[in-house]
Design a protein around this motif. Structure first.
Motif, PDB file in Angstrom:
ATOM      1  N   GLY A 133     -23.034  -7.158  40.464  1.00 19.02           N
ATOM      2  CA  GLY A 133     -23.223  -5.883  39.519  1.00 19.02           C
ATOM      3  C   GLY A 133     -24.839  -6.036  39.217  1.00 19.02           C
ATOM      4  O   GLY A 133     -25.366  -4.822  38.893  1.00 19.02           O
ATOM      5  N   ALA A 134     -25.507  -6.910  38.777  1.00 13.37           N
ATOM      6  CA  ALA A 134     -26.649  -7.026  38.645  1.00 13.37           C
ATOM      7  C   ALA A 134     -27.845  -6.467  39.356  1.00 13.37           C
ATOM      8  O   ALA A 134     -27.334  -6.048  40.639  1.00 13.37           O
ATOM      9  CB  ALA A 134     -27.325  -8.323  37.854  1.00 13.37           C
ATOM     10  N   SER A 135     -29.066  -6.397  38.971  1.00  8.15           N
ATOM     11  CA  SER A 135     -29.948  -5.836  40.126  1.00  8.15           C
ATOM     12  C   SER A 135     -31.233  -6.731  39.795  1.00  8.15           C
ATOM     13  O   SER A 135     -31.603  -7.101  38.758  1.00  8.15           O
ATOM     14  CB  SER A 135     -30.230  -4.154  39.835  1.00  8.15           C
ATOM     15  OG  SER A 135     -31.112  -3.982  38.625  1.00  8.15           O
ATOM     16  N   VAL A 136     -32.331  -6.528  40.629  1.00  3.10           N
ATOM     17  CA  VAL A 136     -33.145  -7.304  40.514  1.00  3.10           C
ATOM     18  C   VAL A 136     -34.650  -6.617  41.133  1.00  3.10           C
ATOM     19  O   VAL A 136     -34.498  -5.849  42.230  1.00  3.10           O
ATOM     20  CB  VAL A 136     -33.098  -8.748  41.274  1.00  3.10           C
ATOM     21  CG1 VAL A 136     -33.080  -8.408  42.779  1.00  3.10           C
ATOM     22  CG2 VAL A 136     -34.320  -9.507  40.911  1.00  3.10           C
ATOM     23  N   LEU A 137     -35.744  -6.936  40.670  1.00  5.66           N
ATOM     24  CA  LEU A 137     -36.933  -6.124  41.398  1.00  5.66           C
ATOM     25  C   LEU A 137     -37.402  -6.977  42.250  1.00  5.66           C
ATOM     26  O   LEU A 137     -37.738  -8.197  42.034  1.00  5.66           O
ATOM     27  CB  LEU A 137     -38.058  -5.879  40.292  1.00  5.66           C
ATOM     28  CG  LEU A 137     -39.353  -5.310  40.737  1.00  5.66           C
ATOM     29  CD1 LEU A 137     -39.351  -3.714  41.134  1.00  5.66           C
ATOM     30  CD2 LEU A 137     -40.372  -5.453  39.438  1.00  5.66           C
ATOM     31  N   VAL A 138     -37.896  -6.479  43.599  1.00  4.38           N
ATOM     32  CA  VAL A 138     -38.240  -7.511  44.652  1.00  4.38           C
ATOM     33  C   VAL A 138     -39.775  -7.513  44.557  1.00  4.38           C
ATOM     34  O   VAL A 138     -40.705  -6.638  44.593  1.00  4.38           O
ATOM     35  CB  VAL A 138     -38.075  -6.580  45.825  1.00  4.38           C
ATOM     36  CG1 VAL A 138     -38.758  -7.730  47.032  1.00  4.38           C
ATOM     37  CG2 VAL A 138     -36.631  -6.732  46.218  1.00  4.38           C
ATOM     38  N   ASP A 139     -40.214  -8.815  43.732  1.00  7.49           N
ATOM     39  CA  ASP A 139     -41.546  -8.899  43.514  1.00  7.49           C
ATOM     40  C   ASP A 139     -41.979 -10.582  44.158  1.00  7.49           C
ATOM     41  O   ASP A 139     -41.194 -10.945  44.630  1.00  7.49           O
ATOM     42  CB  ASP A 139     -41.912  -8.921  42.162  1.00  7.49           C
ATOM     43  CG  ASP A 139     -41.285  -9.831  41.333  1.00  7.49           C
ATOM     44  OD1 ASP A 139     -40.298 -10.699  41.963  1.00  7.49           O
ATOM     45  OD2 ASP A 139     -41.283  -9.960  40.015  1.00  7.49           O
ATOM     46  N   GLU A 140     -43.233 -10.922  43.854  1.00  8.25           N
ATOM     47  CA  GLU A 140     -43.449 -12.447  44.302  1.00  8.25           C
ATOM     48  C   GLU A 140     -42.616 -13.332  44.182  1.00  8.25           C
ATOM     49  O   GLU A 140     -41.741 -14.180  44.670  1.00  8.25           O
ATOM     50  CB  GLU A 140     -44.672 -12.831  43.663  1.00  8.25           C
ATOM     51  CG  GLU A 140     -45.898 -11.796  44.466  1.00  8.25           C
ATOM     52  CD  GLU A 140     -46.384 -10.405  43.687  1.00  8.25           C
ATOM     53  OE1 GLU A 140     -45.501 -10.089  43.066  1.00  8.25           O
ATOM     54  OE2 GLU A 140     -47.445  -9.909  43.883  1.00  8.25           O
ATOM     55  N   PRO A 161     -31.928 -19.339  48.667  1.00 11.45           N
ATOM     56  CA  PRO A 161     -31.380 -18.085  48.959  1.00 11.45           C
ATOM     57  C   PRO A 161     -30.291 -17.661  48.369  1.00 11.45           C
ATOM     58  O   PRO A 161     -29.610 -16.349  48.497  1.00 11.45           O
ATOM     59  CB  PRO A 161     -31.010 -18.352  50.657  1.00 11.45           C
ATOM     60  CG  PRO A 161     -31.979 -19.370  50.962  1.00 11.45           C
ATOM     61  CD  PRO A 161     -31.807 -20.466  49.697  1.00 11.45           C
ATOM     62  N   GLN A 162     -29.053 -18.365  48.081  1.00 15.25           N
ATOM     63  CA  GLN A 162     -27.794 -18.106  47.480  1.00 15.25           C
ATOM     64  C   GLN A 162     -28.017 -17.655  46.182  1.00 15.25           C
ATOM     65  O   GLN A 162     -26.856 -17.311  45.540  1.00 15.25           O
ATOM     66  CB  GLN A 162     -26.946 -19.143  47.650  1.00 15.25           C
ATOM     67  CG  GLN A 162     -26.019 -18.962  48.787  1.00 15.25           C
ATOM     68  CD  GLN A 162     -26.609 -19.249  50.111  1.00 15.25           C
ATOM     69  OE1 GLN A 162     -27.578 -18.325  50.724  1.00 15.25           O
ATOM     70  NE2 GLN A 162     -26.708 -20.564  50.748  1.00 15.25           N
ATOM     71  N   ALA A 163     -29.297 -18.086  45.658  1.00 13.28           N
ATOM     72  CA  ALA A 163     -29.456 -17.589  44.000  1.00 13.28           C
ATOM     73  C   ALA A 163     -28.837 -16.092  43.733  1.00 13.28           C
ATOM     74  O   ALA A 163     -28.127 -15.903  42.802  1.00 13.28           O
ATOM     75  CB  ALA A 163     -30.657 -17.878  43.396  1.00 13.28           C
ATOM     76  N   LYS A 164     -29.698 -15.250  44.347  1.00 14.07           N
ATOM     77  CA  LYS A 164     -29.424 -13.773  44.001  1.00 14.07           C
ATOM     78  C   LYS A 164     -29.176 -13.128  45.254  1.00 14.07           C
ATOM     79  O   LYS A 164     -30.417 -12.708  46.163  1.00 14.07           O
ATOM     80  CB  LYS A 164     -30.631 -13.114  43.237  1.00 14.07           C
ATOM     81  CG  LYS A 164     -30.585 -13.777  41.897  1.00 14.07           C
ATOM     82  CD  LYS A 164     -31.942 -13.199  41.147  1.00 14.07           C
ATOM     83  CE  LYS A 164     -32.104 -14.028  39.752  1.00 14.07           C
ATOM     84  NZ  LYS A 164     -33.466 -14.204  39.539  1.00 14.07           N
ATOM     85  N   VAL A 165     -28.109 -12.766  45.785  1.00 10.49           N
ATOM     86  CA  VAL A 165     -27.638 -12.177  46.985  1.00 10.49           C
ATOM     87  C   VAL A 165     -27.542 -10.753  46.955  1.00 10.49           C
ATOM     88  O   VAL A 165     -26.831 -10.118  46.026  1.00 10.49           O
ATOM     89  CB  VAL A 165     -26.354 -12.883  47.630  1.00 10.49           C
ATOM     90  CG1 VAL A 165     -26.045 -12.022  49.197  1.00 10.49           C
ATOM     91  CG2 VAL A 165     -26.679 -14.114  48.013  1.00 10.49           C
ATOM     92  N   VAL A 166     -28.345  -9.857  47.675  1.00  8.55           N
ATOM     93  CA  VAL A 166     -28.262  -8.470  47.697  1.00  8.55           C
ATOM     94  C   VAL A 166     -26.790  -8.026  47.920  1.00  8.55           C
ATOM     95  O   VAL A 166     -26.246  -8.784  48.986  1.00  8.55           O
ATOM     96  CB  VAL A 166     -29.446  -7.935  48.701  1.00  8.55           C
ATOM     97  CG1 VAL A 166     -29.281  -6.353  48.688  1.00  8.55           C
ATOM     98  CG2 VAL A 166     -30.744  -8.144  48.213  1.00  8.55           C
TER      99      VAL A 166
END
Lengths: 331, 267, 573
Positions: free
Chosen positions: A279-286, A296-301
């Protein structure tokens, strides 16, 4: 006697075969390795034998058809229904010939499959649908660069399905199997380029799974290797990042054209807000990209499986930065 | 030879009943050889994996219940005996005995499958399954007391089947034969689980599963024979179907007699 | 033209022609009488129609493949479709057409008649085998309709276990087709063992029966291994058993061993009966006894045995040990010898004969040339060092087609034209058939000879795209394939015309001495009015042309053809 003429022809063919044994002829491509002339000599010997027997069979057939063609009122001539001496002869002669071919073919094969002791070793990885060549100094390239006149040993494995590594000019081929290492060797005879193919069917891109062998002049290989190992310093970061994208396995799961795959596409990904699993979201930045590479498993799209392996210890900070710069350019 | 008796069963393209019987038997033998070859493929796979990775077999076979396997072996050998007896009764025209013996044979087959089902259920509960379904649970293994008594650690799942593209480190290239030193490794295997234990269970389920299917097919055939025997179709003059069904049943038993030591009794 | 000799004769139906009278085609009517028939001849006709339909499907896909390859990159289809197309072509041609082709269609018709028998040993099993074929074919077609399969007909793991296409449907179809093949083989072995007539010892059997016998042994022994292999593949996909999956500790190369343990003998399942047909036809149309009967017969068995021991030559570059390479290379060369012996025997049969260039004989000549090339190019592939270069290139594609099309298909066409009058009681247009046979020869060579060159230059097989240097070979090849397509259209036209309005055929139009010609054309349901007695199957010189009858009759012997041909109408039971 037609047989005698054919023997002459056989002799001429063998002369011709010897003359063209290492050249670019009607059948074989130009020879580029030390093993190739040996293979070509057998090839042309078998060719000569085949042409001889082919002409013999077709010649006799044509002769019989012309001579014993059915004519009104003419009955078949009496002739025996078997002849042991003749039958033994035409069994024994082919056996003798194939034995020669067999022994010859095996001996050359043994030479081809036994690498000399001081071979230079390159690791080859096949994956859908490209080849990667890893050098002792850690350099990875999509083409096979080798020094001229030095034995090179390839240690090959596959990351997915079976591929076939084939350099026609070197008369070299071996299957590349997941889960085991195949080893081949060659010694290139002169500087230049040669084609590499995949010969084991491996899916949609099978026929596009091409690469080049680049044979360097003496001294040229070492220079190339030093430069190639240094590309991060020599290239602008985005360009180096693109090279890393291709050779470090990103391309397998992340497309550049928006196509769906195992992982999200890189097209237009920069600066996008991605919905995450849960449900959360994240901004793709550096920072997000860096985290995704190392953990890689921390925040999976959302919509993707957590299958990406970590690159901790496999990519340097400099390389990660280059990749980030490259991702920014994929619009 | 009284021709009248045979005529009803003699097909138009055969000249004599003898010719027909012999053709039927030859055909059945050929069919049985194809059955053996069908299993032959699995036996080859077994041989290849066992010679390349003996430690897996030595380790994993202890999770099979030798006692139940042995009981099943006895049941099947017994059923082969009643089947042979049934054929003899058909030849002698002993109608009642034929029906009873066929019935007993079918019951034996049911018993065999029942025990097999119990074994399968245990494996299922403990996650001792084939290939990617293999997920051994650490606290289980209670059904294999022998294994526990020897201080055997339960196998743990070593594969992540979701990650297809990530092939684990390449195994050493398979050898044609077991390399020296395997015996030592096999000893060691008693202590901890080797890699790829699931291979054993894949082969176990494939072999016993295919065999089980053949047992079921045999039960169908035997039930049909039973039905025809109750109708009184067989006698000294005509017993070919019982004879052929018997041959088939013996082959099914024979295959189990090989499977039992190969899977349960490994040293 | 000698070939037209029968056309010039009587305008009336030949006296031993049963068209319009009682024969196996006219005995009963209606769809049910066909679908539930136990008559081997009707089953053979159903097989013939079905396999020709498969051939059409396989042929159309071949033309589409060749059209795509007119140029590099996309011509008419994308890579994915192309990959499905060559899988379709391979699987249909191999499993649906060429393996059952000669045994199940021609063999089923001819075998019992050559034995002088009324039927095969197990007629019900024969019909079951046909329906298994139909079910297998339906699965294959279903796999195409539902999106296709892109693995190639070899289903190599781990590609086949990971690709996202209908592999399970197609392999299950092939699994069922395998049982169809096993049942046909069982039937033939038992028939040959138990139904031979009085006087026919093993070495008095027609050579076609030797060919079918060798084939049947291969079908029975090799096919179960294919069955278990495909079953393992299905289990691998459905349940993930991991036997062939390196990620689960399996070995993908083991699949190749299993697959070729079947599929190499399968090549001989395809070629042995064709060799049998050639042996029959070359003797009849040279009007001479076959030369070296015993050697031809025994070489069929030698091929059957040796063919089980050479599967490893498909895996010379897959990483098997040098020792395995040595053994398989040696045995591969040995299996060439029996084939060479046969070719020399056929040539010797023509020597001093009276060679009648009717259509079946043109196919025999065509066979000798094409199979000669196919066999000789096998020498290149058997030699280990050369094999490394040629493996998995178009050289192999060309070699395979020279053996399978140049050998089996040409043999099938020879047999089809040879037995056509017996099957349907009508002749075809001889001139059209001869022209077509020559066009098949030209078209075939144009298509496939250049592929030897493309392959030895390095073009890999199963390539959707190719480098510009291969363009010329591909274009020539494609033009050849169109010629071949045209030839088959012509064949379809004259064969259909023959069925409708062909001249009625005599009992024995070619002067053959085997038993199937000693009954009316088309034969009655029981095949023979009286069980015939077998003589020398190659005593063709004893049969001479009879103007009045419009066919061949036995001269000089005690038995005239009239005595063994049933008086039509009394054959009913």
């Amino acid at each position: 006697m037609p047989g005698l003429n054919l023997l002459h022809l056989l002799y001429l063919l063998q002369l011709g075969a010897a003359a063209i044994a290492d050249g670019d002829d009607f059948f074989m491509p130009a020879a580029g390795s030390t093993s190739a002339p040996g293979v070509d000599r057998i090839f042309h010997f078998i060719l000569a034998v085949s042409v001889f027997f082919f002409l013999l069979i077709v010649g006799l057939m044509a002769l019989f058809v012309a001579k014993y063609r059915r004519r009104p009122g003419v009955a078949p001539l009496p002739s025996p229904t078997h002849n042991t001496a003749l039958e033994v002869t035409w069994t024994a002669i082919p056996i003798a010939i194939v034995l020669v071919i067999f022994v010859w073919g095996f001996r050359v094969f043994l030479d081809m499959s036994t690498p000399p002791a001081n071979s230079y070793e390159i690791i080859v990885t096949g994956q859908k649908w490209k080849w990667l060549f890893s050098y002792p100094n850690g350099t990875v390239d999509e083409n096979l660069h080798v020094p001229v006149d030095r034995p090179v040993r390839l240690v090959m494995t596959s990351e997915d399905v079976i591929h076939g590594f084939f350099i026609p000019d070197f008369r070299l081929k071996h299957d590349v199997v997941p889960g085991r290492y195949s080893k081949v060797w060659f010694r290139a005879v002169k500087a230049g380029e040669h084609q590499i193919y995949c010969t084991q069917y491996c899916g949609t891109g099978h026929s596009e799974m091409l690469a080049k062998v680049v044979v360097h002049e003496p001294g040229g290989f070492e220079k190339w290797l030093a430069d190639a190992g240094n590309f991060l310093k020599k290239m602008p970061p985005a360009q180096a990042g693109e090279k890393l994208y291709r050779i470090r396995g990103c391309a397998q799961c992340h497309s550049l054209d928006g196509a769906g795959s195992t992982g999200p596409t890189f097209k237009g990904v920069w600066g996008r807000k991605e919905a995450l699993k849960g449900g959360a979201s994240v901004l793709v930045d550096e920072n997000y990209v860096r985290e995704s590479i190392l953990e890689p498993q921390a925040k999976v799209v959302a919509g993707f499986e957590p299958v990406m392996p970590t690159y901790k210890g496999r990519l340097t900070d400099q390389e990660i930065t280059a990749l980030i710069e490259f991702m920014k350019t994929v619009k | 030879m009284s021709a009248e008796h045979h005529d009803a069963h003699l097909a138009h393209h055969f000249d004599t009943p003898i010719q027909q019987l012999e053709s039927g038997k030859l055909g059945m033998w050929i069919f049985l050889s194809t059955e053996i070859l069908l299993f032959g493929g699995l036996f080859c796979a077994y041989a290849v994996y066992r010679s390349n990775h003996p430690e897996i077999f030595v380790y994993a076979h202890r999770f099979l219940d030798t006692r139940l396997g042995a009981i099943n072996t006895v049941i099947l050998i017994g059923s082969s005996f009643t089947m042979a007896w049934a054929v003899r009764c058909a030849q002698l025209g002993k109608q009642k005995a034929l029906v009873v013996l066929l019935g007993v044979t079918i019951l034996c087959a049911c018993g065999f499958l029942g025990i097999k089902a119990v074994e399968y259920e245990h494996k299922w509960k403990d996650g001792l399954l084939w290939g990617k379904r293999y997920k051994a649970k650490t606290e289980h293994g209670a059904h294999a007391p022998a294994a526990k008594a020897k201080g055997l650690l339960p196998p743990t799942a070593k594969v992540n089947p979701e990650v297809k593209s990530l092939i684990p480190l390449p195994a050493e290239a398979p050898h044609g034969l077991a390399a020296p030193g395997h015996a030592a490794r096999a000893e060691h295997a008693a202590m901890e689980a080797p890699k790829n234990v699931q291979t054993f269970f894949s082969i176990y389920f494939l072999m016993t599963g295919l065999h089980g299917i053949h047992v079921i097919a045999g039960m169908v055939v035997l039930s049909w024979m039973l039905l025809r025997a109750i109708r009184g179709e067989f006698g000294p003059a005509y017993y070919t179907p019982v004879d052929l069904a018997g041959l088939y049943w013996h082959v099914v038993d024979l295959i189990w007699i090989y499977l039992f030591p190969l899977l349960y009794l490994i040293h | 033209m000698e070939a037209t000799s029968f056309e010039a004769v009587t305008p009336l139906p030949p006296s031993e022609n049963a068209l319009g009278r009682d024969n196996y085609l006219s005995r009963t009517h209606g769809l049910r009488s066909w679908l539930f028939t136990l008559d081997h001849k009707r089953i053979a006709i159903m097989y013939l129609v079905s396999i020709l339909a498969s051939f059409f499907l396989g042929g159309v896909s071949a033309l589409l493949i060749r059209t795509e390859l007119l140029g590099p990159h996309k011509t008419i289809m994308d890579a994915k479709t192309y990959n499905q197309m060559f899988t379709l072509h391979g699987a249909v041609m191999i499993f649906l057409f060429i393996i059952p082709g000669i045994p199940a269609a021609l063999g089923n018709f001819v075998l019992p008649m050559m034995l002088g028998a009324k039927d095969v040993a197990f007629p019900r099993l024969n019909l079951a085998s046909y329906y298994l074929w139909v079910i297998g074919a339906l699965f294959a077609v279903l796999s195409i309709v539902l999106g296709g399969v892109d693995t190639g007909w070899t289903f190599y793991t781990p590609y086949s276990t990971t690709t996202n296409s209908n592999v399970v449907l197609l392999t299950f179809g092939a699994f069922i087709l395998g049982f169809s093949s096993i049942f046909t083989g069982m039937n033939f072995i038992v028939s040959i063992h138990k139904l031979r007539p009085k006087g026919m010892t093993w070495f008095k059997m027609p050579l076609f029966l030797w060919g079918l016998y060798g084939t049947a042994i291969l079908q029975v022994i090799a096919t179960p291994v294919l069955a278990i292999t495909l079953l393992l593949l299905i289990m691998e996909r459905a349940l993930g058993v991991g036997i062939f999956d390196p990620a689960l500790g399996g070995d993908p190369v083991l699949y190749q061993h299993f697959f070729w343990f079947y599929s190499h003998p399968a090549v001989y399942i395809m070629i042995l009966p064709a060799m049998g047909i050639i042996s029959e036809v070359v003797s009849v149309f040279s009007r001479k006894h076959i030369f070296g009967y015993r050697m031809i017969a025994l070489s069929s068995i030698a091929i059957a045995i040796l063919s089980f021991l050479v599967w490893g030559h498909h895996m010379f570059v897959s990483g098997q040990s040098n020792l395995a390479g040595l053994i398989f290379s040696f045995l591969t060369f040995m299996v060439a010898i029996p084939s060479a012996i046969k070719v020399f025997n056929w040539l010797a049969t023509m020597y001093k004969g009276s060679i009648w260039l009717a259509t079946p004989m043109i196919y025999v000549l065509s066979f000798l040339v094409l199979f000669g090339i196919g066999g000789l190019t096998g020498l290149f592939l058997g030699a280990l060092a050369v094999n490394v270069h040629l493996h998995d290139t178009y050289f192999v594609v060309a070699h395979f087609h020279y053996v399978m099309f140049g050998g089996t298909m040409i043999g099938f066409l020879a047999g089809l034209h040879y037995w056509w009058p017996k099957m349907f009681g009508r002749m075809y247009n001889e001139r059209m058939a001869q022209i077509t046979a020559i066009l098949v020869f030209i078209g075939f060579n144009t298509t496939f000879f250049v592929q030897f060159v493309a392959g030895s230059k390095g073009m890999p097989r199963r390539s959707f795209n190719y480098l510009p240097e291969f363009r010329i070979y591909n274009q020539i090849s494609t033009i050849g394939s169109y010629l071949l397509g045209l030839a088959f259209v012509m064949m379809a036209v004259y064969l259909v015309r023959s069925l409708i309005s062909g001249k009625p055929a005599p009992a024995n139009p070619w002067g053959s001495a085997t038993l199937e010609w000693q009954t009316a054309s088309p034969p009655p349901t029981e095949n023979f009015a009286h069980s015939p007695e077998a003589g020398d199957p190659y005593d063709v010189e004893a049969w001479t042309w009879d103007e009045k009858i419009g066919g061949y009759v036995k001269s000089g012997g005690t038995v005239t053809s009239g005595a063994t041909v049933p008086t039509v109408g009394t054959a009913g039971a």
